[in-house]
Structure formats: C-alpha cells, structure tokens
Design a protein around this motif. Structure first.
Motif, PDB file in Angstrom:
ATOM      1  N   ARG A 141       0.838  -1.207   0.000  1.00  0.00           N
ATOM      2  CA  ARG A 141       0.000   0.000   0.000  1.00  0.00           C
ATOM      3  C   ARG A 141       0.872   1.255   0.000  1.00  0.00           C
ATOM      4  O   ARG A 141       0.604   2.213  -0.729  1.00  0.00           O
ATOM      5  N   ARG A 142       1.902   1.261   0.825  1.00  0.00           N
ATOM      6  CA  ARG A 142       2.794   2.417   0.884  1.00  0.00           C
ATOM      7  C   ARG A 142       3.458   2.679  -0.464  1.00  0.00           C
ATOM      8  O   ARG A 142       3.497   3.822  -0.941  1.00  0.00           O
ATOM      9  N   THR A 169       0.933   3.906  -3.016  1.00  0.00           N
ATOM     10  CA  THR A 169       0.529   5.287  -2.741  1.00  0.00           C
ATOM     11  C   THR A 169       1.577   6.266  -3.257  1.00  0.00           C
ATOM     12  O   THR A 169       1.255   7.281  -3.886  1.00  0.00           O
TER      13      THR A 169
END
Length: 445
Positions: free
Chosen positions: A111-112, A115
């Motif tokens: 996710r990081r 993003t």
C-alpha cells in the motif's frame, strides 16, 4: 468453499487491475519510484546478486542456507512464487533462519509503495521489487540474496549501484522474445548486472560462446572473475562432495538437493560467498548443504491427495523447470535414479505458451514411457493440453492430453500390476508446481 484472499493478495489484485501484466524491460520507472521512496535500494545489507537461466534459485538457496548456518541474518528476494506471494520476501532474523514476511506487513508495504507511485505507469513486477527494497532496507540483516527476475541489464533488481558479488548461473535459451535468440545474446543481458570493481562468479556453462561473453563483459568492469571449472570446481568422490579452489580442497557432504547439477550450484554459492567477503567457516558450509531447501525443484512428494492416488510403492516427483536446459539436468538426475531402480517413468507436463516445449521434451526421449499433458489452471497463458501433447510427439515421445494431474495419475495407477511401481514426474511449469504443492498441503514456509 472458496478461501478468502490474504491481505497481500487483495493489494496485489488492485495493482493488477491498474498496471499491465508481463515485462517491459526498462529502469526509468522503478528508479523514479525508488527515488520518491528515499532510495531504499542503496541501503541494503551486502548483496549477492544472482542472474542466470537455470540454477539461480538453487544457488540462492545454497547461499542463504550456508550463511544462516553461520548465524547470519539473510534477506532473500526470489521470483516467481509457487503458492503464496510472501515466498518472494524472506526477512533475515538474528542468529540464523529467516522467515517469510507476514501477510500484514507485506500488504502494508505494498500500500505504501502504491501510494507513492500514485498511479503512474509501471509494471507490477517493478512495484513488487520496490517492495522488496523497502522491506530489506527497513529490517537489519547481515546479507541480501537478490535474485534477478528476467535477464539482468534491464531487470528491476538491477537498480542497485553495487554488490558484494555478482553471480551468473547456467545460461540456456529462455525468454527469447525479451533477451535474444542465441545464448550469446542472452549472456550479454545477464552480464548487465556486473558492476565496476565487484567480483564476478560464473557458474557451470554448457556453451563456450556464452562463457566467452560473460568473461569478456566481466573483465571490462575491472573485477576479478571466478569461473567454474577453471578457478573453482566440485565433484563427487566416495559419496562426498569435494570442492576445490585456490585455497585448496574441502571434503563436504553431498547436497540435500538431488541431481548432479546441484554440485555445480552448490560450488557456485560457495565461490560467491568467498569472493564476496562473507567467508563462512567450513562447518557452516557443511551444515548449509545438508539443510538447504528449494521447493518445486526435483522435490519428492511423499504425502497429500495426489500422492495417495499413486500405486503403492510409486515415486512422485515435482520440478518447475521449463526450458531445454532444465529438461537436460532433470532428465540426467532421473536417469541416475533409473540406473538403480529401473522404474518406468511417466511425465505429467504443463507449460506456458512462451516456452519451447519440443526442446524440453527432447531431453526425455528414450527415458519416458509416456507423457500426459495437462492445462495449467492457475495461468491464462498456458498451452492447451492438446498443443503440448503434439510438441511431445514431435520430440519423439508417446503423449496424450488429459484434464488434470489427478486424471493422469489415475490413468496409470488404475489396474497397475507390474513391478517395480512407476515414477511420476510433474514438470514443465512453476505454476503447475505451485498447483501441486497447494493441493498437497506443502506450501513453502
């Protein structure tokens, strides 16, 4: 009942919806992303960078096992996975044996990274390689084993600026659409991982042309080159492995991984660890050779539903090799077994449509009694069972298509009365190997 996707599976599913499948061999996209992430690829522990067509996974596994036996914490990045995406990310632990990243940490890191990428064009493999760099930079360890995904020069792992040692294992024809249609061209792409001043270890090569390219490219970097058969080698003597290099001889146990080709892979790992300055003691080398694990590569299956379907006394083997070079070494290993037992060999094969099936099957001419070809359910890029059977026939084998590995085993086992019991080899694809391990309850840990 359908299983619930893991957290990491859900995040990767989102990536696959946004970004193209497959490979697009460039480095600009991942370099841009890594720069935005704070350049984690520059903060890795000392790295063993491993490229090659065949044997790079086994060589990586030997390297990890030996270092862990010496009490080192070792990060390992490999691809593809067999059952679970987490297999690509092993995090080193203080004092030895590492562990696969947790589902929660992998999902959070994906996710990081996604993003920060903010939807910009990139491949999923590049994103997931960036995930490896973030994980490995954020966890302390003594070493990193970094396996190339495809090729070398433009592979996403080749954004590292230096390494402790660069390794190239056996080269044969594979991924010709990306890497070139000769072993010399493929060798040139693999040699793209060589860095100025970084020692190079070249494992066993069957092509003098490929070896010549590797040596020439390595010498251009000004690095010291260690070549199997010239600067180091290994051979079996009285049931032991003898390793030899400029430091002398070591008398070692035979590797846990079966097949004569594993002697060369083990020797390549030992040479790489020595050349890279890791210098494991002989006791750690001995322990590593006997503890090493590398699932899906000449792995004997002795439990699970598929094994239970076999004739009592049968052997069920699994190997994900999928190119002509892999076919040769697997056939050689099985021929060694056949010399002792004379079991009839039945191949159960599935293969992707990007491979060269005739060349793979030719290695088994005169050995395999029959070939059953099966579809690969876990990939939408598989050859049909009918097409693959035609390829096996073109290679001089008797072959027929069937619906599944289970059906192929049943076709042989039902009514079998001869002695000795058969030997089954499920082969031709890591996807198929993963399917068998999943169904057998033997997912890598």
């Amino acid at each position: 009942m359908t299983s619930v996707p893991s957290l990491a599976d859900q995040e990767i599913g989102k990536l696959l919806e946004l970004h193209p499948k497959g490979f697009d061999l460039k480095l600009d996209r991942i370099l841009r992303l890594l720069d935005d992430l704070g350049a984690p690829q520059l903060r890795l522990p000392p790295t063993i960078h491993v490229a090659g067509t065949n044997g790079k996974g086994s060589t990586s596994a030997f390297s990890r096992a030996i270092l862990e036996a010496a009490g080192r914490a070792v990060h390992v990045h490999t691809s593809p996975h067999l059952v679970d995406w987490r297999e690509r990310y092993r995090l080193g632990q203080a004092g030895g044996r590492g562990e696969l990243v947790s589902d929660e940490e992998l999902a959070e890191t994906i996710r990081r990274v996604a993003t920060v990428n903010a939807g910009r064009p990139i491949t999923v493999f590049e994103l997931l390689t960036a995930v490896a760099f973030v994980l490995f930079a954020e966890h302390p360890a003594d070493a990193t084993v970094l396996e190339v995904g495809l090729g070398g020069r433009f592979d996403a792992t080749n954004v590292i600026e230096t390494a402790a040692v660069s390794v190239v294992t056996a080269i044969s024809l594979d991924h010709q659409a990306f890497l070139g249609d000769t072993v010399e061209k493929i060798a040139g792409e693999k040699a793209g991982i060589f860095k100025r001043g970084v020692p190079v270890v070249i494992g066993p090569q069957t092509s003098e042309g490929a070896l010549g390219v590797l040596r020439r490219e390595a010498e251009r970097t000004g690095a010291r080159v260690h070549v199997y058969g010239q600067d180091f080698l290994a051979f079996e003597e009285h049931g032991r492995l003898v390793y030899q290099d400029e430091r002398g001889l070591m008398d070692l146990p035979m590797p846990r991984l079966p097949g004569r080709h594993q002697l060369g892979n083990a020797a390549t790992a030992i040479a790489a660890l020595r050349a890279g300055g890791f210098d494991p003691p002989q006791a750690a080398i001995e322990a590593g050779l006997t503890r090493v694990e590398w699932p899906g590569r000449l792995q004997r299956i002795t439990s699970g539903r598929l094994f239970d379907l076999c004739v009592p006394g049968s052997e069920l083997w699994l190997d994900g090799g999928h190119n002509p070079g892999a076919g040769l070494v697997v056939a050689e290993a099985l021929a060694d077994l056949e010399d002792r037992t004379q079991r009839p060999l039945f191949l159960i094969a599935g293969m992707l449509n990007t491979k060269e099936p005739v060349g793979f099957f030719e290695a088994f001419a005169g050995m395999a009694r029959h070939v059953f070809t099966v579809p690969i359910r876990s990939s939408d890029s598989g050859l049909s069972a009918e097409e693959l059977a035609d390829a096996a026939i073109d290679a001089g084998l008797e072959a027929e298509p069937c619906d599944s590995v289970e059906e192929a085993i049943r076709l042989v086992s039902t009514g079998w009365q001869s002695s000795p019991a058969p030997r089954f080899l499920v082969c031709g694809s890591l996807y198929l190997a993963g399917d068998v391990l999943r169904e057998s309850g033997l997912a890598p840990r």
